[in-house]
Design a protein around this motif. Structure first.
Motif, PDB file in Angstrom:
ATOM      1  N   TRP A  39       0.816  -1.085   0.059  1.00  0.00           N
ATOM      2  CA  TRP A  39       0.191   0.112   0.079  1.00  0.00           C
ATOM      3  C   TRP A  39       0.792   1.335   0.090  1.00  0.00           C
ATOM      4  O   TRP A  39       0.683   2.163  -0.736  1.00  0.00           O
ATOM      5  CB  TRP A  39      -0.854   0.160   1.097  1.00  0.00           C
ATOM      6  N   PHE A  40       1.865   1.247   0.895  1.00  0.00           N
ATOM      7  CA  PHE A  40       2.826   2.624   0.992  1.00  0.00           C
ATOM      8  C   PHE A  40       3.707   2.732  -0.178  1.00  0.00           C
ATOM      9  O   PHE A  40       3.753   3.897  -0.593  1.00  0.00           O
ATOM     10  CB  PHE A  40       3.740   2.243   1.935  1.00  0.00           C
ATOM     11  N   ALA A  41       3.935   1.681  -1.008  1.00  0.00           N
ATOM     12  CA  ALA A  41       4.669   1.457  -2.323  1.00  0.00           C
ATOM     13  C   ALA A  41       3.712   2.042  -3.667  1.00  0.00           C
ATOM     14  O   ALA A  41       4.473   2.119  -4.632  1.00  0.00           O
ATOM     15  CB  ALA A  41       5.511   0.430  -2.411  1.00  0.00           C
ATOM     16  N   SER A  42       2.479   1.749  -3.360  1.00  0.00           N
ATOM     17  CA  SER A  42       1.638   1.973  -4.582  1.00  0.00           C
ATOM     18  C   SER A  42       1.611   3.648  -5.156  1.00  0.00           C
ATOM     19  O   SER A  42       1.823   4.391  -4.449  1.00  0.00           O
ATOM     20  CB  SER A  42       0.159   1.726  -4.169  1.00  0.00           C
ATOM     21  N   ASP A  43       1.314   3.395  -6.493  1.00  0.00           N
ATOM     22  CA  ASP A  43       1.311   4.955  -7.224  1.00  0.00           C
ATOM     23  C   ASP A  43       0.288   5.675  -6.405  1.00  0.00           C
ATOM     24  O   ASP A  43       0.471   6.816  -6.626  1.00  0.00           O
ATOM     25  CB  ASP A  43       1.287   4.623  -8.911  1.00  0.00           C
ATOM     26  N   ILE A  44      -0.946   4.889  -6.381  1.00  0.00           N
ATOM     27  CA  ILE A  44      -2.097   5.778  -5.935  1.00  0.00           C
ATOM     28  C   ILE A  44      -1.713   6.438  -4.624  1.00  0.00           C
ATOM     29  O   ILE A  44      -2.124   7.486  -4.204  1.00  0.00           O
ATOM     30  CB  ILE A  44      -3.417   4.970  -5.913  1.00  0.00           C
ATOM     31  N   HIS A  45      -0.885   5.598  -3.589  1.00  0.00           N
ATOM     32  CA  HIS A  45      -0.806   6.239  -2.259  1.00  0.00           C
ATOM     33  C   HIS A  45      -0.042   7.476  -2.419  1.00  0.00           C
ATOM     34  O   HIS A  45       0.192   8.702  -1.833  1.00  0.00           O
ATOM     35  CB  HIS A  45      -0.214   5.265  -1.589  1.00  0.00           C
ATOM     36  N   LYS A  46       1.276   7.253  -3.291  1.00  0.00           N
ATOM     37  CA  LYS A  46       2.158   8.481  -3.584  1.00  0.00           C
ATOM     38  C   LYS A  46       1.576   9.541  -4.159  1.00  0.00           C
ATOM     39  O   LYS A  46       1.717  10.591  -3.730  1.00  0.00           O
ATOM     40  CB  LYS A  46       3.272   7.815  -4.368  1.00  0.00           C
ATOM     41  N   ASP A  47       0.660   9.419  -5.050  1.00  0.00           N
ATOM     42  CA  ASP A  47      -0.186  10.461  -5.784  1.00  0.00           C
ATOM     43  C   ASP A  47      -1.191  11.252  -4.631  1.00  0.00           C
ATOM     44  O   ASP A  47      -0.897  12.318  -4.669  1.00  0.00           O
ATOM     45  CB  ASP A  47      -0.807   9.941  -6.903  1.00  0.00           C
ATOM     46  N   LEU A  48      -1.563  10.593  -3.939  1.00  0.00           N
ATOM     47  CA  LEU A  48      -2.440  11.069  -2.821  1.00  0.00           C
ATOM     48  C   LEU A  48      -1.558  11.761  -1.899  1.00  0.00           C
ATOM     49  O   LEU A  48      -2.114  13.168  -1.506  1.00  0.00           O
ATOM     50  CB  LEU A  48      -3.335  10.055  -2.178  1.00  0.00           C
ATOM     51  N   LEU A  49      -0.683  11.430  -1.555  1.00  0.00           N
ATOM     52  CA  LEU A  49       0.518  12.135  -0.416  1.00  0.00           C
ATOM     53  C   LEU A  49       0.587  13.526  -1.182  1.00  0.00           C
ATOM     54  O   LEU A  49       0.941  14.502  -0.557  1.00  0.00           O
ATOM     55  CB  LEU A  49       1.392  11.305  -0.153  1.00  0.00           C
ATOM     56  N   LYS A  50       1.150  13.461  -2.276  1.00  0.00           N
ATOM     57  CA  LYS A  50       1.525  14.592  -2.992  1.00  0.00           C
ATOM     58  C   LYS A  50       0.282  15.564  -3.158  1.00  0.00           C
ATOM     59  O   LYS A  50       0.771  16.901  -2.993  1.00  0.00           O
ATOM     60  CB  LYS A  50       2.147  14.123  -4.544  1.00  0.00           C
ATOM     61  N   GLN A  51      -0.847  15.018  -3.533  1.00  0.00           N
ATOM     62  CA  GLN A  51      -1.900  15.994  -3.557  1.00  0.00           C
ATOM     63  C   GLN A  51      -2.262  16.789  -2.009  1.00  0.00           C
ATOM     64  O   GLN A  51      -2.670  17.945  -2.048  1.00  0.00           O
ATOM     65  CB  GLN A  51      -3.214  15.285  -3.697  1.00  0.00           C
ATOM     66  N   ALA A  52      -1.735  16.239  -1.049  1.00  0.00           N
ATOM     67  CA  ALA A  52      -2.164  16.679   0.457  1.00  0.00           C
ATOM     68  C   ALA A  52      -0.871  17.407   0.829  1.00  0.00           C
ATOM     69  O   ALA A  52      -1.126  18.064   2.106  1.00  0.00           O
ATOM     70  CB  ALA A  52      -2.303  15.682   1.221  1.00  0.00           C
ATOM     71  N   GLU A  53       0.158  17.720   0.256  1.00  0.00           N
ATOM     72  CA  GLU A  53       1.328  18.685   0.532  1.00  0.00           C
ATOM     73  C   GLU A  53       0.923  19.735   1.111  1.00  0.00           C
ATOM     74  O   GLU A  53       1.635  20.326   2.139  1.00  0.00           O
ATOM     75  CB  GLU A  53       2.455  18.544  -0.391  1.00  0.00           C
ATOM     76  N   PRO A  54       0.028  20.626   0.317  1.00  0.00           N
ATOM     77  CA  PRO A  54      -0.231  21.917   0.783  1.00  0.00           C
ATOM     78  C   PRO A  54      -1.000  22.044   2.084  1.00  0.00           C
ATOM     79  O   PRO A  54      -1.147  23.022   2.651  1.00  0.00           O
ATOM     80  CB  PRO A  54      -1.269  22.666  -0.326  1.00  0.00           C
ATOM     81  N   TYR A  55      -1.538  20.785   2.639  1.00  0.00           N
ATOM     82  CA  TYR A  55      -2.419  20.879   3.906  1.00  0.00           C
ATOM     83  C   TYR A  55      -1.558  20.884   5.086  1.00  0.00           C
ATOM     84  O   TYR A  55      -2.064  21.059   6.299  1.00  0.00           O
ATOM     85  CB  TYR A  55      -3.277  19.865   3.810  1.00  0.00           C
ATOM     86  N   PHE A  56      -0.281  20.130   5.166  1.00  0.00           N
ATOM     87  CA  PHE A  56       0.407  19.893   6.193  1.00  0.00           C
ATOM     88  C   PHE A  56       1.577  20.825   6.599  1.00  0.00           C
ATOM     89  O   PHE A  56       2.142  21.320   5.704  1.00  0.00           O
ATOM     90  CB  PHE A  56       1.083  18.548   5.949  1.00  0.00           C
ATOM     91  N   GLU A  57       1.771  20.956   7.893  1.00  0.00           N
ATOM     92  CA  GLU A  57       2.939  21.470   8.461  1.00  0.00           C
ATOM     93  C   GLU A  57       3.967  20.604   8.681  1.00  0.00           C
ATOM     94  O   GLU A  57       5.145  20.925   8.391  1.00  0.00           O
ATOM     95  CB  GLU A  57       2.558  22.575   9.703  1.00  0.00           C
ATOM     96  N   LYS A  58       3.699  19.512   9.091  1.00  0.00           N
ATOM     97  CA  LYS A  58       4.613  18.401   9.465  1.00  0.00           C
ATOM     98  C   LYS A  58       3.902  17.241   9.400  1.00  0.00           C
ATOM     99  O   LYS A  58       2.750  17.100   9.954  1.00  0.00           O
ATOM    100  CB  LYS A  58       5.315  18.770  10.755  1.00  0.00           C
ATOM    101  N   VAL A  59       4.511  16.060   9.343  1.00  0.00           N
ATOM    102  CA  VAL A  59       3.930  14.709   9.439  1.00  0.00           C
ATOM    103  C   VAL A  59       4.945  13.628  10.173  1.00  0.00           C
ATOM    104  O   VAL A  59       6.282  13.695   9.908  1.00  0.00           O
ATOM    105  CB  VAL A  59       3.536  14.108   7.912  1.00  0.00           C
ATOM    106  N   HIS A  60       4.486  12.700  11.064  1.00  0.00           N
ATOM    107  CA  HIS A  60       5.299  11.778  11.618  1.00  0.00           C
ATOM    108  C   HIS A  60       4.532  10.615  11.324  1.00  0.00           C
ATOM    109  O   HIS A  60       3.354  10.477  11.827  1.00  0.00           O
ATOM    110  CB  HIS A  60       5.381  12.251  13.117  1.00  0.00           C
ATOM    111  N   VAL A  61       5.155   9.360  11.075  1.00  0.00           N
ATOM    112  CA  VAL A  61       4.789   8.224  10.776  1.00  0.00           C
ATOM    113  C   VAL A  61       5.648   7.273  11.550  1.00  0.00           C
ATOM    114  O   VAL A  61       6.779   7.345  11.440  1.00  0.00           O
ATOM    115  CB  VAL A  61       5.001   7.912   9.113  1.00  0.00           C
ATOM    116  N   ARG A  62       4.798   6.359  12.233  1.00  0.00           N
ATOM    117  CA  ARG A  62       5.335   5.681  13.256  1.00  0.00           C
ATOM    118  C   ARG A  62       4.840   4.105  13.018  1.00  0.00           C
ATOM    119  O   ARG A  62       3.413   4.162  13.358  1.00  0.00           O
ATOM    120  CB  ARG A  62       5.409   6.251  14.693  1.00  0.00           C
TER     121      ARG A  62
END
Length: 314
Positions: free
Chosen positions: A172-195
């Motif tokens: 799921w993390f390596a999928s193109d759709i996941h990467k595309d969605l993350l790129k779309q959301a970049e303007p919304y975030f100040e910071k992100v932490h993944v654990r």
């Protein structure tokens, strides 16, 4: 997505540094002592960095209510212990607070905390729904939860993804759709932490987890691990150890343990969990007759294994 709060969880994560495992475990025990002084503590977990699973040290403290968790987080002694640990170990600690709708007993859980820019909250929530819908289409997806910021406790939005195995999560993390969605959301975030929070040997039991959200009980998992570990170790002791005994105990033991883990993970455990799925699966194995039958079968196999090795060594 579920928002009903039943438990409060704090996840502390820290990158490895110039310190040994023993010193970190000692500090963890100090933290546990503090945690036990507050009502409602129901679970404690310490996880070492594991290659391919998680890069950080992860500590998870679970309380029965968010109020009981807040009592710990407001404790001056707790705050001092966390702050002092950064000087002690030389690496910062990241604290994530999760108001969880149900205790997790899943193989792989990812906790993502996102600080959303002011004014972007509505767009962020719509984007998160798209992310959830996309994740649901991937094999192994078990569920997701969103926890809104908790006033006075944390400012981040927290999202929890659960998959039935590390492989499916990585897909799921390596999928193109996941990467595309993350790129779309970049303007919304100040910071992100993944654990990423691993859960011990549960990945060994992915074949027996069924369609539900939790795998076999700890007792049944332990019984199957013993069933497969004993003959594996005995065979290595009888046929491999004599060949490498001249290497010295530390090295020969290390090699033997590596072989044990490899054999169990990629050969024996997959076969055992498939064969015993009728007993390990929570739905099919919950009946009294199946419980007794499976337990008796395991004990019988224990006795057969012992008998075989007594005969081989006789």
């Amino acid at each position: 997505m579920q928002e009903t709060i039943k438990t409060g969880v704090v996840v502390l994560s820290r990158d490895p540094g110039d310190f040994d495992d023993l010193s970190y475990k000692q500090w963890h025990n100090e933290l546990v002592t503090l945690a036990k002084q507050h009502d409602g503590l129901i679970d404690i977990d310490l996880q070492k960095p594991l290659e391919g699973v998680q890069d950080q040290w992860v500590q998870v403290l679970t309380y029965d209510t968010i109020d009981n968790l807040k009592a710990l987080l407001d404790d001056i002694a707790y705050k001092s212990a966390v702050e002092n640990s950064e000087r002690r170990f030389g690496t910062p600690v990241i604290q994530q607070v999760v108001a969880n709708s149900k205790p997790s007993a899943l193989p792989v859980t990812v906790v993502i905390s996102q600080l959303v820019k002011p004014g972007c909250e509505e767009a962020y929530q719509e984007w998160q729904l798209d992310m959830d819908l996309a994740a649901k289409k991937f094999p192994g997806f078990l569920g997701t939860e969103m926890i809104k910021p908790l006033p006075g406790l944390q400012n981040e939005w927290v999202v929890i993804f659960r998959f039935d195995s590390a492989r499916h999560l990585d897909d799921w993390f390596a999928s193109d759709i996941h990467k595309d969605l993350l790129k779309q959301a970049e303007p919304y975030f100040e910071k992100v932490h993944v654990r990423r929070v691993g859960r011990g040997f549960e990945d060994w039991f992915a074949n027996a987890a069924g369609e539900g959200e939790s795998g076999p009980s700890q007792v049944r998992m332990a019984m199957v691990v013993l069933l497969t570990l004993y003959p594996t170790v005995m065979l290595l002791t009888l046929f491999v150890s004599p060949l490498i005994s001249s290497w010295g105990l530390p090295l020969s033991m290390f090699v033997s343990n590596v072989l044990s883990v490899v054999i169990l993970t990629w050969a024996v455990m997959p076969l055992a969990t498939r064969a015993l799925k009728f007993w390990l699966d929570q739905e099919t194995g919950s009946g009294t007759s199946v419980t007794i039958l499976g337990g008796a079968l395991i004990v019988g196999l224990y006795l057969i294994s012992i008998g075989v090795f007594v005969w081989l060594m006789g």
